[in-house]
Structure formats: structure tokens, C-alpha cells
Write a protein that holds these residues in place. Structure first.
Motif, PDB file in Angstrom:
ATOM      1  N   TYR A  34      12.608  -8.563 -17.052  1.00 37.26           N
ATOM      2  CA  TYR A  34      11.629  -8.277 -15.942  1.00 37.26           C
ATOM      3  C   TYR A  34      12.342  -6.790 -15.363  1.00 37.26           C
ATOM      4  N   TYR A  36      11.990  -4.360 -11.919  1.00 36.80           N
ATOM      5  CA  TYR A  36      11.557  -4.132 -10.519  1.00 36.80           C
ATOM      6  C   TYR A  36      12.002  -2.760 -10.033  1.00 36.80           C
ATOM      7  N   GLN A  38      12.839  -0.575  -6.477  1.00 40.97           N
ATOM      8  CA  GLN A  38      12.786  -0.594  -5.030  1.00 40.97           C
ATOM      9  C   GLN A  38      13.041   0.982  -4.497  1.00 40.97           C
ATOM     10  N   PRO A  44      10.936  -4.759  -3.326  1.00 42.76           N
ATOM     11  CA  PRO A  44      10.903  -4.435  -4.562  1.00 42.76           C
ATOM     12  C   PRO A  44       9.474  -4.489  -5.291  1.00 42.76           C
ATOM     13  N   TYR A  46       7.104  -4.826  -8.602  1.00 43.75           N
ATOM     14  CA  TYR A  46       7.036  -5.275 -10.034  1.00 43.75           C
ATOM     15  C   TYR A  46       6.466  -3.977 -10.893  1.00 43.75           C
ATOM     16  N   TYR A  87      15.633  -2.118 -11.078  1.00 43.08           N
ATOM     17  CA  TYR A  87      16.262  -3.246 -11.587  1.00 43.08           C
ATOM     18  C   TYR A  87      15.989  -3.834 -12.948  1.00 43.08           C
TER      19      TYR A  87
ATOM     20  N   PRO B  43      19.418  -6.944  -3.252  1.00 44.54           N
ATOM     21  CA  PRO B  43      18.830  -8.245  -2.731  1.00 44.54           C
ATOM     22  C   PRO B  43      19.576  -9.571  -3.255  1.00 44.54           C
ATOM     23  N   PHE B  90      13.673 -10.042   2.634  1.00 42.70           N
ATOM     24  CA  PHE B  90      12.239 -10.001   1.944  1.00 42.70           C
ATOM     25  C   PHE B  90      11.705 -11.392   1.356  1.00 42.70           C
ATOM     26  N   GLU B 100       4.596 -12.520 -12.530  1.00 42.70           N
ATOM     27  CA  GLU B 100       5.388 -11.660 -11.722  1.00 42.70           C
ATOM     28  C   GLU B 100       5.245 -12.135 -10.233  1.00 42.70           C
ATOM     29  N   ALA B 101       6.537 -12.024  -9.565  1.00 41.46           N
ATOM     30  CA  ALA B 101       6.783 -12.100  -8.124  1.00 41.46           C
ATOM     31  C   ALA B 101       6.157 -10.932  -7.294  1.00 41.46           C
ATOM     32  N   PHE B 102       5.482 -11.096  -6.556  1.00 43.21           N
ATOM     33  CA  PHE B 102       5.185  -9.931  -5.476  1.00 43.21           C
ATOM     34  C   PHE B 102       5.766 -10.103  -4.244  1.00 43.21           C
ATOM     35  N   PHE B 103       6.511  -8.973  -3.758  1.00 43.09           N
ATOM     36  CA  PHE B 103       7.372  -8.896  -2.380  1.00 43.09           C
ATOM     37  C   PHE B 103       6.567  -8.413  -1.257  1.00 43.09           C
ATOM     38  N   GLY B 104       7.065  -8.844  -0.234  1.00 44.95           N
ATOM     39  CA  GLY B 104       6.427  -8.104   0.985  1.00 44.95           C
ATOM     40  C   GLY B 104       7.265  -7.118   1.456  1.00 44.95           C
TER      41      GLY B 104
END
Lengths: 113, 112
Positions: A34, A36, A38, A44, A46, A87, B43, B90, B100-104
Motif C-alpha cells: 500500500y 499513502y 501525508q 494520511p 490513500y 509511506y 503515525p 487520526f 483501502e482505509a480512509f483517514f479523517g
């Protein structure tokens, strides 16, 4: 989780392609790669992910070597807004704790005018 | 499109106080992750929930607890705050293990 190694920083000229390398020599067969990024203190974001095949979306391309021990994220036409920490994360695909994203030391990409 | 909502965005607390951070995942997302990012650091995973059950635990202090509610929102409760708890927190959500994971946008907690 497999560990990743990325260069701490890279520079790229605006409008040129940015190629960000990542080594993950201990990756196992069911682990995904993956990416990501930032942008300064934001959440972060995607970018892309893949297992074995190369992948492309509207943001970037992901090239994974045949032995899966390394990959390259390609931003085809970098802009100033692409300046961020990138990342590379290897994430398991078999459940439980393997599903979390473990952030290592990313690459600070600076796009210069 | 709806995103992950975190509240509050900024929070200032004194040492030894308590704080509650809230996370509202994207609709139909059943998995929530919490991360802590100290100044100049990457993170760090704290804890995650799947279908309202804790699914994984990272480097979360015993002073912290979290839960996921029936509507899938999650709260991170932090007690006996210390100066070192000052960080960005976060939350991320996903709807399937292989997506995929989505972040705030995070909550910036400052302990003074």
C-alpha cells in the motif's frame, strides 16, 4: 508485518515524473503493498495498492518487481501539491492483526518549481 | 463523497484531565482504526474495532480506552493526561478487509 525501507527524502522538478522506491524484501505471498501520503499534518491519504501486478489509477502507478521484494510508486507529472511524506506499507491479507496499517519511516518528496 | 469525521478538531486540556475523541466512519464502514502521531513522528497504531468488537491493539497506554458503538462511530477516551499525550490523533475506517482505509483529518490534542 514485513518491514519496508524507503529513502528519507527525494526531490523532483515540477512537471516531471517522481519515482519513489520501496524495498520490502521480507514480504510474504499474501501481503499487499500500500502507498499513502501525508501532506503536512493532514490525515494520511490513500494512493494505490497492489499484490503482484502493476496497478494504475488517476493518481499514480505502482510497479512491483516480479519477486515482489521491491516496488516503485510513480507520480507521472508531479505538481507542487504533491509535496508530502510518502509511506510504503506492507499489509497482510489473512485477517486479524495483519489488516492494520503499520507506518514506518516514509519518504519526504519535495517538488520544486 | 462522505469522509471520516473526527471531532473535535482541536482540544486543549490540562495535565491529569480527561479527553474524549470521537470518530464517525464513512457510512457502511464497519472497521475503525485509531492512530497517534507525535510531533515529527510517524503515525503509530493504537487500536482497532471490527463490528463493534476490538480487533487489534497496538501501543495504547492503559490510561486510554476506546469502543465502537452500535452506529459504528468510535470514541477514544484518554484519562490522566500527560504532556506527552500531546499529538495528532487520526481515525481511519474501511468497509472490507481488502480495501483501502480512509483517514479523517485528525484531532490535535494539546496537553498543558
Amino acid at each position: 508485518d514485513a518491514k519496508t525501507t524507503q529513502p528519507p527524502s527525494m526531490d523532483c522538478a515540477e512537471g516531471r515524473a517522481a519515482n519513489l522506491p520501496c524495498n520490502h524484501s521480507t514480504i510474504s505471498g499474501n501481503e499487499y503493498v500500500y502507498w499513502y501520503r501525508q501532506i503536512h499534518s493532514q490525515g494520511p491519504q490513500y494512493i494505490i495498492h497492489g499484490l503482484k501486478n502493476n496497478e494504475t489509477n488517476e493518481m499514480a502507478s505502482l510497479i512491483i518487481t516480479e519477486d515482489r521484494k521491491s516496488s516503485t510508486l510513480i507520480l507521472p507529472h508531479a505538481t507542487l501539491r504533491d509535496t508530502a511524506v510518502y509511506y510504503c506499507i506492507v499489509r497482510g491479507g489473512s485477517g486479524g492483526s495483519n489488516y492494520k496499517l503499520t507506518f514506518g519511516k516514509g519518504t519526504l518528496l519535495t517538488v520544486n518549481p | 463523497a462522505a469522509g471520516v469525521i473526527q471531532s473535535p478538531r482541536h482540544l486543549i486540556k490540562e495535565k491529569r484531565e480527561t479527553a474524549t475523541l470521537k470518530c464517525y466512519p464513512i457510512p457502511r464502514h464497519d472497521t475503525v482504526y485509531w492512530y497517534q502521531q507525535g510531533p515529527g513522528q510517524d503515525p503509530q497504531f493504537l487500536i482497532s474495532f471490527y463490528e463493534k468488537m476490538q480487533s487489534d491493539k497496538g501501543s495504547i497506554p492503559d490510561r486510554f480506552s476506546a469502543q465502537q458503538f452500535s452506529d459504528y462511530h468510535s470514541e477514544l477516551n484518554m484519562s490522566s493526561l500527560e504532556l506527552g499525550d500531546s499529538a495528532l490523533y487520526f481515525c481511519a475506517s474501511r468497509w472490507d478487509f481488502n480495501t483501502e482505509a480512509f483517514f479523517g483529518q485528525g484531532t490535535r490534542l494539546t496537553v498543558v
